[in-house]
Scaffold this active site. Sequence first.
Site, PDB file in Angstrom:
ATOM      1  N   GLY A  88     -13.688  -2.124  -6.763  1.00  0.00           N
ATOM      2  CA  GLY A  88     -14.813  -1.470  -6.365  1.00  0.00           C
ATOM      3  C   GLY A  88     -14.916  -0.495  -5.355  1.00  0.00           C
ATOM      4  CG  ASN A 116      -8.388   6.528  -4.842  1.00  0.00           C
ATOM      5  OD1 ASN A 116      -9.214   5.716  -4.234  1.00  0.00           O
ATOM      6  ND2 ASN A 116      -8.415   7.905  -4.173  1.00  0.00           N
ATOM      7  CB  SER A 169      -7.186  -0.322   1.161  1.00  0.00           C
ATOM      8  OG  SER A 169      -7.604  -0.943   0.112  1.00  0.00           O
ATOM      9  NE  ARG A 192      -4.237   1.735   0.933  1.00  0.00           N
ATOM     10  CZ  ARG A 192      -5.155   2.306  -0.014  1.00  0.00           C
ATOM     11  NH1 ARG A 192      -4.909   2.229  -1.253  1.00  0.00           N
ATOM     12  NH2 ARG A 192      -6.012   2.794   0.542  1.00  0.00           N
ATOM     13  CB  THR A 203      -9.341  -1.160  -7.792  1.00  0.00           C
ATOM     14  OG1 THR A 203      -9.567  -0.019  -6.637  1.00  0.00           O
ATOM     15  CG2 THR A 203      -8.150  -1.682  -6.914  1.00  0.00           C
TER      16      THR A 203
END
Length: 573
Positions: free
Chosen positions: A471, A400, A451, A107, A380
Amino acid sequence: MRLTFKIRSLSGALVSLFIAFCLTACAIGGDGTVSSKPSAVAVASAHPLATQAGLDVLAQGGNAFDAAIAVAASLGVVEPYSAGMGGGGFWLLYSAKDDQYHFVDAREMAPSAADKDYYLNKDGTVNRDRATNGPSAAGIPGQAAAFAHLAGQYGKLPLAKSLAPAIKQARQGFAIDDHYRKLLSYRLEAVRRYPSSASIFLNSGQIPDVGYKLVQRDLATTLEALARAGHDGFYQGPVAQRLVTAVQRDGGDWTMEDLANYKVVEREPIRMAFGNAELISAPPPSSGGIAIAQMLQMLDLYHWQSMSEADQTHLLIEVMRRAYRDRAEFLGDPDFVDVPTAMLLDPARAHAYADSIDMTKATPSLSLKGPKNIEEGFHTTHLSVLDKDGNRVSATLSINLPFGSAYTAAGTGVVLNNEMDDFSAKPGAANAYGLVGNAANAIAPGKRPLSSMSPSMMVSDDQVAILGTPGGSRIISMVLLGLLEHQQNKPVEDWVRRKRIHHQYLPDVVEYEPGALSQALQQELKARGHTLKNVGRAYGNMQAILWDRTTNKVTAAADSRGIGSARVVSVAK
């Protein structure tokens, strides 16, 4: 089928042994045996060119981890609206050699200049443009670090071989399609703001026609630097310098130290046994694994499969409501906040939540007394891979919003993410989707934003399921619905095409795809107090693989809502 759950705590050695016994004792199938290695390899991804890249690397002797690098790198080229070198993601891995699951957190991280007031104007309001567009919206990317880590720790091939298909696609170009044009239309004005992006992704300032060849030579050069030097080829040296120079010139605050300090983190995945099956999913800073496990726990306390359609749908909404309520209050980066995983997965909590569900009427979300919610960017991408030895990967990747921050760092071809908007810019203030977060997800230097990306696997005595989807905050409910299809022994095609409903605690609304709820069912749900909202479009793009070890048959499916490709190739005997 009624499921019974057992929690696998991080230190639960006895439970670990129990699960290991259950899953290795799967040599007892319908005919007394199951297969230890699949009869075929499979790749499912959101783009045919990326799926082919993965199959090509498998054919060259690579394993699932090499193939996953190839697929992800290719997606970063052919889906610049979804993922890429300027983004990050979560990688759930299973290594057959050591019979271990691994979770790689790649991330993005907040730069060192960012703090809780980073996006606040002098009057205390949130500067939405600065949090969404341009280099100020970008966290330090994790994608390149993930590629280097996977190749070095798990792959069989040099990183250069796994990246070769993506490098070729970037340098030679590929023909764009309607999906590219649609996603670009969402961010057209933002892309036009940045000449470095417009010169690549537009044609004379306009959305290119279908068939237009998109060439990304600078991105090919960046990928080649990574292929040669690994991690340092992106996070140090000329590429890093070009990134920092561009970002600082155009209003961002990255430093060379920010890039040099980026590392992926290996974390313990969320693991929970349900009868003879085990869920393996994403831990914090993903909210997905905990929320999915909570929802399955609550459903386990009901005979949900024998319920009427109205009762089953009502129950699904209510368990979603409660899991998303906890997501809003407790979840964040575990390196910065204390995430109470054991408490959230305690059977007593599931029982208490189940006891609070009234099957005759909706529970008002505000009566659960939690904070307001958050939502992430909706576009995504996901990939699933299975190789001939049984190694497998489920990975969800993101920048994003479509085309991320819309900003490309000049000379690199790297489209930067706008994942900083996944933080709570100000507790109580809305993000790009009008939703609100809390202090657990506040901005801090080096912190990773919360996330919903939920790469997952479900493993039973005789079956292995690999799945995930893009999504935004709907990812969690989509993966749950896919897993429920699997639990009912539906084919993999049904997992990805199931019509979707979603509730995320706040706003207190049941969202649904067109056709997901019949008129009669809508009337029944409204009578119970639910507020319904047809989102007016299909959403999600699930990629799934099923290995049936009793028949040794491998099947795979790509969501028809997208343009993806799922392919199964038999292994030569």
